[in-house]
Write an enzyme that holds these catalytic residues in place. Structure first.
Site, PDB file in Angstrom:
ATOM      1  N   GLY A 204      -4.214  -1.476   0.272  1.00 19.85           N
ATOM      2  CA  GLY A 204      -2.875  -0.895   0.073  1.00 19.85           C
ATOM      3  C   GLY A 204      -2.821  -0.174  -1.260  1.00 19.85           C
ATOM      4  O   GLY A 204      -1.958  -0.452  -2.081  1.00 19.85           O
TER       5      GLY A 204
ATOM      6  N   TYR B 294      -2.650 -11.636  -4.982  1.00 19.71           N
ATOM      7  CA  TYR B 294      -3.767 -11.598  -4.039  1.00 19.71           C
ATOM      8  C   TYR B 294      -3.680 -12.800  -3.109  1.00 19.71           C
ATOM      9  O   TYR B 294      -2.968 -13.775  -3.400  1.00 19.71           O
ATOM     10  CB  TYR B 294      -5.100 -11.600  -4.818  1.00 19.71           C
ATOM     11  CG  TYR B 294      -6.263 -11.154  -3.966  1.00 19.71           C
ATOM     12  CD1 TYR B 294      -6.307  -9.872  -3.416  1.00 19.71           C
ATOM     13  CD2 TYR B 294      -7.314 -12.030  -3.682  1.00 19.71           C
ATOM     14  CE1 TYR B 294      -7.369  -9.469  -2.623  1.00 19.71           C
ATOM     15  CE2 TYR B 294      -8.389 -11.619  -2.888  1.00 19.71           C
ATOM     16  CZ  TYR B 294      -8.404 -10.344  -2.366  1.00 19.71           C
ATOM     17  OH  TYR B 294      -9.448  -9.956  -1.572  1.00 19.71           O
TER      18      TYR B 294
HETATM   19  N1  LIG Z   1      -9.254  -6.389   3.203  1.00 14.38           N
HETATM   20  C1  LIG Z   1     -10.501  -6.564   2.770  1.00 14.38           C
HETATM   21  O1  LIG Z   1     -11.224  -7.440   3.200  1.00 14.38           O
HETATM   22  C2  LIG Z   1     -11.017  -5.638   1.726  1.00 14.38           C
HETATM   23  C3  LIG Z   1     -12.380  -5.626   1.420  1.00 14.38           C
HETATM   24  C4  LIG Z   1     -12.846  -4.674   0.492  1.00 14.38           C
HETATM   25  C5  LIG Z   1     -11.942  -3.836  -0.138  1.00 14.38           C
HETATM   26  N2  LIG Z   1     -10.626  -3.944   0.170  1.00 14.38           N
HETATM   27  C6  LIG Z   1      -9.622  -3.051  -0.398  1.00 14.38           C
HETATM   28  O2  LIG Z   1     -10.038  -1.743  -0.112  1.00 14.38           O
HETATM   29  C7  LIG Z   1      -9.553  -0.885  -1.109  1.00 14.38           C
HETATM   30  C8  LIG Z   1     -10.728  -0.075  -1.643  1.00 14.38           C
HETATM   31  O3  LIG Z   1     -11.627  -0.946  -2.326  1.00 14.38           O
HETATM   32  P1  LIG Z   1     -12.934  -0.338  -3.009  1.00 14.38           P
HETATM   33  O4  LIG Z   1     -13.590  -1.385  -3.817  1.00 14.38           O
HETATM   34  O5  LIG Z   1     -13.709   0.375  -1.966  1.00 14.38           O
HETATM   35  O6  LIG Z   1     -12.221   0.707  -3.966  1.00 14.38           O
HETATM   36  P2  LIG Z   1     -12.801   1.716  -5.039  1.00 14.38           P
HETATM   37  O7  LIG Z   1     -14.202   2.040  -4.757  1.00 14.38           O
HETATM   38  O8  LIG Z   1     -12.403   1.202  -6.368  1.00 14.38           O
HETATM   39  O9  LIG Z   1     -11.916   3.020  -4.725  1.00 14.38           O
HETATM   40  C9  LIG Z   1     -10.517   3.001  -4.824  1.00 14.38           C
HETATM   41  C10 LIG Z   1      -9.962   4.001  -3.811  1.00 14.38           C
HETATM   42  O10 LIG Z   1      -8.565   3.924  -3.803  1.00 14.38           O
HETATM   43  C11 LIG Z   1      -8.018   5.228  -3.921  1.00 14.38           C
HETATM   44  N3  LIG Z   1      -6.741   5.158  -4.599  1.00 14.38           N
HETATM   45  C12 LIG Z   1      -6.496   4.645  -5.823  1.00 14.38           C
HETATM   46  N4  LIG Z   1      -5.176   4.733  -6.087  1.00 14.38           N
HETATM   47  C13 LIG Z   1      -4.594   5.305  -5.013  1.00 14.38           C
HETATM   48  C14 LIG Z   1      -3.271   5.680  -4.684  1.00 14.38           C
HETATM   49  N5  LIG Z   1      -2.250   5.441  -5.529  1.00 14.38           N
HETATM   50  N6  LIG Z   1      -3.032   6.273  -3.499  1.00 14.38           N
HETATM   51  C15 LIG Z   1      -4.062   6.512  -2.656  1.00 14.38           C
HETATM   52  N7  LIG Z   1      -5.330   6.188  -2.897  1.00 14.38           N
HETATM   53  C16 LIG Z   1      -5.599   5.596  -4.066  1.00 14.38           C
HETATM   54  C17 LIG Z   1      -9.057   5.971  -4.731  1.00 14.38           C
HETATM   55  O11 LIG Z   1      -8.883   7.346  -4.510  1.00 14.38           O
HETATM   56  P3  LIG Z   1      -8.899   8.405  -5.750  1.00 14.38           P
HETATM   57  O12 LIG Z   1     -10.343   8.645  -6.057  1.00 14.38           O
HETATM   58  O13 LIG Z   1      -8.198   9.558  -5.159  1.00 14.38           O
HETATM   59  O14 LIG Z   1      -8.172   7.736  -6.884  1.00 14.38           O
HETATM   60  C18 LIG Z   1     -10.340   5.441  -4.107  1.00 14.38           C
HETATM   61  O15 LIG Z   1     -10.591   6.092  -2.887  1.00 14.38           O
HETATM   62  C19 LIG Z   1      -8.868  -1.767  -2.138  1.00 14.38           C
HETATM   63  O16 LIG Z   1      -7.495  -1.831  -1.834  1.00 14.38           O
HETATM   64  C20 LIG Z   1      -9.502  -3.117  -1.899  1.00 14.38           C
HETATM   65  O17 LIG Z   1      -8.710  -4.187  -2.330  1.00 14.38           O
HETATM   66  C21 LIG Z   1     -10.154  -4.814   1.084  1.00 14.38           C
END
Ligand SMILES: NC(=O)c1ccc[n+]([C@@H]2O[C@H](COP(=O)([O-])OP(=O)(O)OC[C@H]3O[C@@H](n4cnc5c(N)ncnc54)[C@H](OP(=O)(O)O)[C@@H]3O)[C@@H](O)[C@H]2O)c1
Length: 363
Positions: A278, A79
């Site tokens: 990602g 991270y």
């Molecule tokens: N850059 C930033 O500032 C920031 C801020 C917040 C979050 N994020 C990132 O955003 C992402 C989502 O976070 P969240 O907390 O909203 O997640 P979350 O609620 O835990 O949901 C995870 C998501 O990822 C999908 N997923 C899991 N494995 C996958 C794969 N192999 N291929 C495609 N999709 C997959 C899931 O789809 P399924 O239901 O189909 O498994 C679900 O839509 C994470 O990567 C997190 O680190 C980044």
């Protein structure tokens, strides 16, 4: 008055009597090299003297703290920000309640709900004493609940800032996003509804029709209207869709890999793709023609860096989302609760495919 006082012990050292509570802390011992992340963690407990606080210190107790994908990345040592040393208390987001306050300005009072103000502060712990500067106080509004407030600091803020920062979206413009059922994706749908902006939601296909329909019903709760699978991106259904709504000016990429290449093909001229996650762990690639002839821009976004640079706007954004929650205009993700004692079960549950729930540690 507070549950924490049930755990109060009276101790005696050198004939000085002081009040202490037992604090539980979930610590990362070593970075995980396999999927068995829970084996890299250990739950420890210690006595915390809560008798006297220094000036401007608060005693806070955990209300709820989620497991987010970023926590898994930290546990795996992959991270943007990692603990300075191990073992270290982990957890990046959480809601705490003030139990005792020695705030000289009386801004923080017992009963207030607070969020940690620092990235990497370590939220998976039952109680702590820390300076009031380490916390942001939530507004005192009706209808705020622990599920919404413990999951407000990262995902809703990310969704809002991405929608506001990269394109000047107007009513009836279109945003396309993958990972649409993620907590960020849920927030994007709700915020775009308030902005009168169309959202085209791309999700992963489920193993059977029932699960696919359940996912569609789930997304409808957040106002989603246009929902497609990654496979649909190459089908006629999209040609028909662009007769109904404008092509997207903004794409939000949570996933990467080939389905993202397919999503980019649908962007309008002079559009921007923002990559913030990602989840597929696959790289991001582009059709060079899209890049050159469509004047496509590709940027990354990390809310942790944004909030460090924009602390005042960050607080305003938190207050704004609290208002939306209070007015019933912003729903929290579905949540399942586990105590810190059950952290192994919590991580097993977190790893269940397609659960569509946030796992919360509660005390
Ligand atoms: N850059 C930033 O500032 C920031 C801020 C917040 C979050 N994020 C990132 O955003 C992402 C989502 O976070 P969240 O907390 O909203 O997640 P979350 O609620 O835990 O949901 C995870 C998501 O990822 C999908 N997923 C899991 N494995 C996958 C794969 N192999 N291929 C495609 N999709 C997959 C899931 O789809 P399924 O239901 O189909 O498994 C679900 O839509 C994470 O990567 C997190 O680190 C980044």
């Amino acid at each position: 008055m507070f549950q924490i006082y049930r755990k109060l012990n009276l101790k005696s050292i050198n004939k000085v009597r002081y009040l202490s509570i037992q604090v539980k802390e979930l610590k990362l011992k070593d970075y995980a090299t396999s999927n068995e992340i829970e084996n890299c963690l250990e739950l420890t407990s210690r006595d915390l003297n809560v008798d006297s606080l220094k000036t401007n210190e608060l005693l806070v107790k955990l209300i709820a703290s989620p497991i987010n994908p970023a926590d898994i990345n930290i546990i795996q040592g992959k991270y943007g920000i990692l603990p300075k040393s191990l073992p270290s208390i982990v957890g990046n987001e959480g809601l705490f309640q003030v139990v005792k306050s020695n705030d000289d300005l009386n801004e923080f009072k017992p009963g207030d709900w607070v969020l940690p103000n620092q990235i990497g502060w370590g939220t998976w712990r039952s109680s702590v004493i820390d300076s009031k500067r380490s916390f942001i106080k939530l507004p005192n509004l009706t209808n705020l609940n622990k599920e919404a407030c413990s999951t407000i600091a990262v995902n809703p803020v990310t969704a809002l800032i991405m929608l506001k920062s990269f394109k000047d979206l107007k009513p009836n413009d279109t945003v396309i996003q993958n990972g649409a059922n993620s907590a960020v994706g849920q927030a994007v749908n709700q915020l775009c509804k308030l902005m009168n902006v169309n959202v085209v939601n791309i999700v992963r296909k489920r193993p059977d029709l029932q699960q696919q329909n359940d996912l569609i019903d789930f997304l409808h709760q957040f106002g989603a209207k246009y929902i497609f699978t990654e496979d649909d991106l190459r089908k006629q259904v999209f040609t028909d869709l662009w007769q109904t709504i404008p092509k997207p000016k903004l794409a939000l990429n949570c996933v990467g890999g080939k389905p993202t290449v397919d999503m980019i093909r649908h962007l309008d001229y002079d559009s921007t793709i923002v990559t913030y996650g990602g989840m597929s762990r696959q790289p991001l690639s582009f059709n060079i023609g899209d890049f050159i002839f469509k004047d496509l821009k590709s940027v990354g976004f990390w809310v942790s860096r944004w909030r460090q640079k924009n602390p005042i706007e960050y607080r305003k954004t938190i207050d704004y989302i609290c208002e939306l929650i209070s007015k019933g205009q912003f729903k929290h993700p579905k949540c399942e609760q586990f105590s810190l004692n059950d952290y192994k079960k919590a991580f097993k549950r977190y790893q269940t495919p397609f659960i569509n729930s946030k796992i919360l540690f509660v005390e």
